[in-house]
Design a protein around this motif. Structure first.
Motif, PDB file in Angstrom:
ATOM      1  N   ASP A   4     -32.610 -30.251   7.989  1.00 20.24           N
ATOM      2  CA  ASP A   4     -31.553 -29.910   7.036  1.00 20.24           C
ATOM      3  C   ASP A   4     -31.781 -28.519   6.452  1.00 20.24           C
ATOM      4  OD1 ASP A   4     -30.257 -32.298   7.405  1.00 20.24           O
ATOM      5  OD2 ASP A   4     -31.240 -33.304   5.721  1.00 20.24           O
ATOM      6  N   ARG A   5     -33.057 -28.156   6.246  1.00 19.09           N
ATOM      7  CA  ARG A   5     -33.361 -26.836   5.707  1.00 19.09           C
ATOM      8  C   ARG A   5     -32.970 -25.740   6.701  1.00 19.09           C
ATOM      9  NH1 ARG A   5     -38.045 -27.993   4.565  1.00 19.09           N
ATOM     10  NH2 ARG A   5     -37.643 -28.659   2.430  1.00 19.09           N
ATOM     11  N   LEU A   6     -33.203 -25.981   7.985  1.00 18.30           N
ATOM     12  CA  LEU A   6     -32.792 -25.013   9.006  1.00 18.30           C
ATOM     13  C   LEU A   6     -31.276 -24.873   9.040  1.00 18.30           C
ATOM     14  CD1 LEU A   6     -35.120 -25.688  12.091  1.00 18.30           C
ATOM     15  CD2 LEU A   6     -35.139 -23.720  10.557  1.00 18.30           C
TER      16      LEU A   6
ATOM     17  N   THR B  30     -39.661 -36.539   6.827  1.00 14.21           N
ATOM     18  CA  THR B  30     -39.935 -35.127   6.538  1.00 14.21           C
ATOM     19  C   THR B  30     -39.280 -34.232   7.588  1.00 14.21           C
ATOM     20  OG1 THR B  30     -42.031 -35.682   5.481  1.00 14.21           O
ATOM     21  CG2 THR B  30     -41.757 -33.409   6.226  1.00 14.21           C
ATOM     22  N   LEU B  31     -39.298 -34.681   8.843  1.00 14.15           N
ATOM     23  CA  LEU B  31     -38.665 -33.913   9.907  1.00 14.15           C
ATOM     24  C   LEU B  31     -37.179 -33.740   9.635  1.00 14.15           C
ATOM     25  CD1 LEU B  31     -38.620 -32.542  12.686  1.00 14.15           C
ATOM     26  CD2 LEU B  31     -38.375 -34.820  13.712  1.00 14.15           C
ATOM     27  N   ARG B  32     -36.519 -34.801   9.170  1.00 17.00           N
ATOM     28  CA  ARG B  32     -35.080 -34.708   8.884  1.00 17.00           C
ATOM     29  C   ARG B  32     -34.824 -33.698   7.765  1.00 17.00           C
ATOM     30  NH1 ARG B  32     -35.285 -40.359   9.982  1.00 17.00           N
ATOM     31  NH2 ARG B  32     -35.597 -40.837   7.763  1.00 17.00           N
ATOM     32  N   ARG B  33     -35.698 -33.674   6.754  1.00 10.90           N
ATOM     33  CA  ARG B  33     -35.525 -32.705   5.664  1.00 10.90           C
ATOM     34  C   ARG B  33     -35.710 -31.265   6.179  1.00 10.90           C
ATOM     35  NH1 ARG B  33     -38.589 -36.384   2.258  1.00 10.90           N
ATOM     36  NH2 ARG B  33     -40.419 -35.046   2.535  1.00 10.90           N
ATOM     37  N   ASP B  34     -36.681 -31.080   7.070  1.00 10.59           N
ATOM     38  CA  ASP B  34     -36.895 -29.741   7.626  1.00 10.59           C
ATOM     39  C   ASP B  34     -35.714 -29.295   8.477  1.00 10.59           C
ATOM     40  OD1 ASP B  34     -39.327 -29.626   6.377  1.00 10.59           O
ATOM     41  OD2 ASP B  34     -40.516 -30.110   8.158  1.00 10.59           O
TER      42      ASP B  34
ATOM     43  N   PRO C   7     -27.695 -23.827  13.938  1.00  9.19           N
ATOM     44  CA  PRO C   7     -26.920 -25.014  14.327  1.00  9.19           C
ATOM     45  C   PRO C   7     -27.786 -26.040  15.056  1.00  9.19           C
ATOM     46  CG  PRO C   7     -26.504 -23.222  15.861  1.00  9.19           C
ATOM     47  CD  PRO C   7     -27.440 -22.668  14.824  1.00  9.19           C
ATOM     48  N   VAL C   8     -28.429 -26.921  14.317  1.00 11.11           N
ATOM     49  CA  VAL C   8     -29.291 -27.945  14.901  1.00 11.11           C
ATOM     50  C   VAL C   8     -28.473 -29.222  15.072  1.00 11.11           C
ATOM     51  CG1 VAL C   8     -31.434 -29.253  14.689  1.00 11.11           C
ATOM     52  CG2 VAL C   8     -31.278 -26.943  13.728  1.00 11.11           C
ATOM     53  N   GLU C   9     -28.374 -29.695  16.307  1.00 14.79           N
ATOM     54  CA  GLU C   9     -27.655 -30.927  16.590  1.00 14.79           C
ATOM     55  C   GLU C   9     -28.632 -32.089  16.629  1.00 14.79           C
ATOM     56  OE1 GLU C   9     -25.616 -30.311  20.240  1.00 14.79           O
ATOM     57  OE2 GLU C   9     -23.961 -29.190  19.308  1.00 14.79           O
TER      58      GLU C   9
ATOM     59  N   LEU D 195     -41.147 -25.434  13.346  1.00 15.21           N
ATOM     60  CA  LEU D 195     -40.061 -26.270  13.868  1.00 15.21           C
ATOM     61  C   LEU D 195     -39.037 -25.421  14.604  1.00 15.21           C
ATOM     62  CD1 LEU D 195     -38.331 -28.830  14.111  1.00 15.21           C
ATOM     63  CD2 LEU D 195     -37.508 -28.407  11.773  1.00 15.21           C
ATOM     64  N   LEU D 196     -38.669 -24.292  14.028  1.00 14.10           N
ATOM     65  CA  LEU D 196     -37.693 -23.410  14.676  1.00 14.10           C
ATOM     66  C   LEU D 196     -38.231 -22.894  16.008  1.00 14.10           C
ATOM     67  CD1 LEU D 196     -35.084 -21.801  14.692  1.00 14.10           C
ATOM     68  CD2 LEU D 196     -36.210 -20.073  13.282  1.00 14.10           C
TER      69      LEU D 196
END
Length: 342
Positions: A42-44, A36-40, A50-52, A11-12
Motif C-alpha cells: 500500500d505504501r508503494l 506487513t507485506l500488504r502495508r508495504d 502500480p502494484v497489482e 520490496l520495490l
C-alpha cells in the motif's frame, strides 16, 4: 528486521526483478508477515507505483505497466553494468541510438554516488573505440572493467590473473595504458613488466585485478594509438585463410552487413574490395554470401572450389520435388560425394 524505508526499497527492487511474486514467497524474502507485506505494498501504491494484487491461496503481487516510468531501484553492480551497456550502445552502428544513449548515460552518471561516478567516468575517459563495427560485448565483469579503467586513469601498476586462449593461467604485473573496444570485445593495452614488452589482453580473461599503489610514468606506445596497436596485433595472429573478394556494392553498405569482422574499401563506382581472415572456408563462404550482393573471389582459389560445390548442392536441392528428397553420400570431410569425372 530492516527499517520501513529500507524494506520498502527492497520490496520495490524485488518487484522490478521478477514478473510475479507469490505473496508467501515475497513475505519470506523480506522476512515479514503477510500483513506487513500488504502495508508495504500500500505504501508503494501511495508513492505512485502500480502494484497489482491477486487474491486467493495462490495470490501474489506484480508491478503493472504504468502511464509513466517510475524511478528504478538498482544496486551498485547493476548501475555500473547499465552505464557500460549505454556506453557500448552509444558506439554501436544502429541509427538513432547513439545520441539517446549518451543522454541517458549523462543522467545516470549525474545521480550516481561519488564512488560509482568515479568508476564510470574513468571507463568513459580511458576507452578507445577501435571500429570494426558493432559495440563491444557487455558480458565482461563490470567490476573488472572499471577497476582496470581506474588503474589506467590513475597510472597505477596493476596485478591480476590472466587466462590465455589455451587455458593456461598466469599472473600479470602491468602498467595499464588504455581500454579498447574492438570487434565486440574489450582489450587492455598495457606494458607487461615481467615480459618487458607491450601486450593487448582480453578483459574477459582478466580476474581479480588489484592496484599495487605504485604509480608510473606512461611509456611510449609503439603505435599511433591503442586501437591501432590492438588491430595490428590481431592481424598478426596466424590464420588458416586470408580471404579477398570484389563485391558489387558500396563499401558503406558492406560494412553494415559484415563490418564487425571484415575490412571493406572502395574499388570503383558501386564496388568495393573486402578482406578478412578465417579459420574456416565454410565460414568464409557464409560470410560473403551474407553480404547480399554479387561478388568475385580474388583469393584463395580453394574458396572458389567450395562455392562451386555449394552451388551444385543448392541447385540439386532446389530442383528436387517436395517429398522426393534423397540423401547423398557424404565423404569423411563432410561434403557430398560426387563421381570421379576424370
Amino acid at each position: 528486521m530492516a527499517n520501513t524505508s529500507n524494506r520498502t526499497l527492497r520490496l520495490l527492487s524485488l518487484l522490478q526483478s521478477h514478473r510475479y511474486w507469490p505473496g508467501a514467497e515475497l513475505a519470506e524474502r523480506l522476512d515479514v508477515s503477510q500483513r506487513t507485506l500488504r502495508r508495504d505494498v500500500d505504501r508503494l501504491r501511495e508513492l505512485g507505483y502500480p502494484v497489482e494484487a491477486r487474491r486467493g491461496v495462490d495470490g501474489g503481487y506484480q508491478l503493472a505497466a504504468g502511464a509513466a516510468l517510475p524511478p528504478l531501484v538498482i544496486d551498485d553492480e547493476e548501475a555500473v553494468a547499465l552505464a557500460v551497456g549505454l556506453q557500448a550502445a552509444a558506439q554501436g552502428p544502429v541509427d538513432g541510438i547513439a545520441e539517446p544513449s549518451l543522454r541517458v548515460l549523462a543522467k545516470i552518471v549525474q545521480v550516481m554516488p561519488g564512488r560509482l561516478r568515479r568508476r564510470v567516468e574513468a571507463l568513459r575517459a580511458m576507452t578507445v573505440t577501435g571500429g570494426w563495427g558493432g559495440p563491444a560485448r557487455t558480458d565482461v565483469d563490470p567490476d573488472v572493467l572499471t577497476s582496470v579503467a581506474l588503474a589506467c586513469r590513475d597510472t597505477e601498476r596493476l596485478r591480476f590473473a590472466y587466462t590465455a586462449a589455451d587455458g593456461r593461467r598466469t599472473e600479470r604485473h602491468v602498467e595499464p595504458l588504455r581500454l579498447v573496444s574492438l570487434g565486440r570485445r574489450w582489450y587492455l593495452v598495457a606494458y607487461d613488466l615481467d615480459r618487458a614488452d607491450w601486450r593487448n589482453l582480453r578483459v574477459d580473461r582478466i580476474a581479480d585485478p588489484a592496484g599495487t599503489g605504485a604509480r608510473f610514468r606512461p611509456r611510449e606506445l609503439p603505435a599511433a594509438d591503442a586501437a591501432e596497436f590492438v588491430r595490428a596485433r590481431l592481424d598478426a595472429v596466424p590464420r588458416s585463410h586470408r580471404v579477398e573478394v570484389l563485391v558489387d556494392a558500396p563499401a558503406a553498405a558492406v560494412r553494415e552487413r559484415i563490418g564487425r569482422w571484415a575490412a571493406a574499401e572502395e574499388a570503383g563506382p558501386g564496388r568495393c574490395r573486402v578482406r578478412f581472415t578465417s579459420d574456416s572456408l565454410d565460414w568464409a563462404a557464409l560470410a560473403v554470401g551474407a553480404i547480399g550482393a554479387d561478388f568475385r573471389v580474388v583469393h584463395p582459389p580453394e574458396l572458389v572450389d567450395l562455392l562451386r560445390d555449394w552451388a551444385d548442392r543448392f541447385h540439386r536441392a532446389s530442383s528436387v520435388p517436395p517429398g522426393r528428397l534423397t540423401r547423398a553420400p557424404v565423404t569423411s570431410a563432410g561434403r557430398t560425394g560426387r563421381p570421379d569425372r576424370r
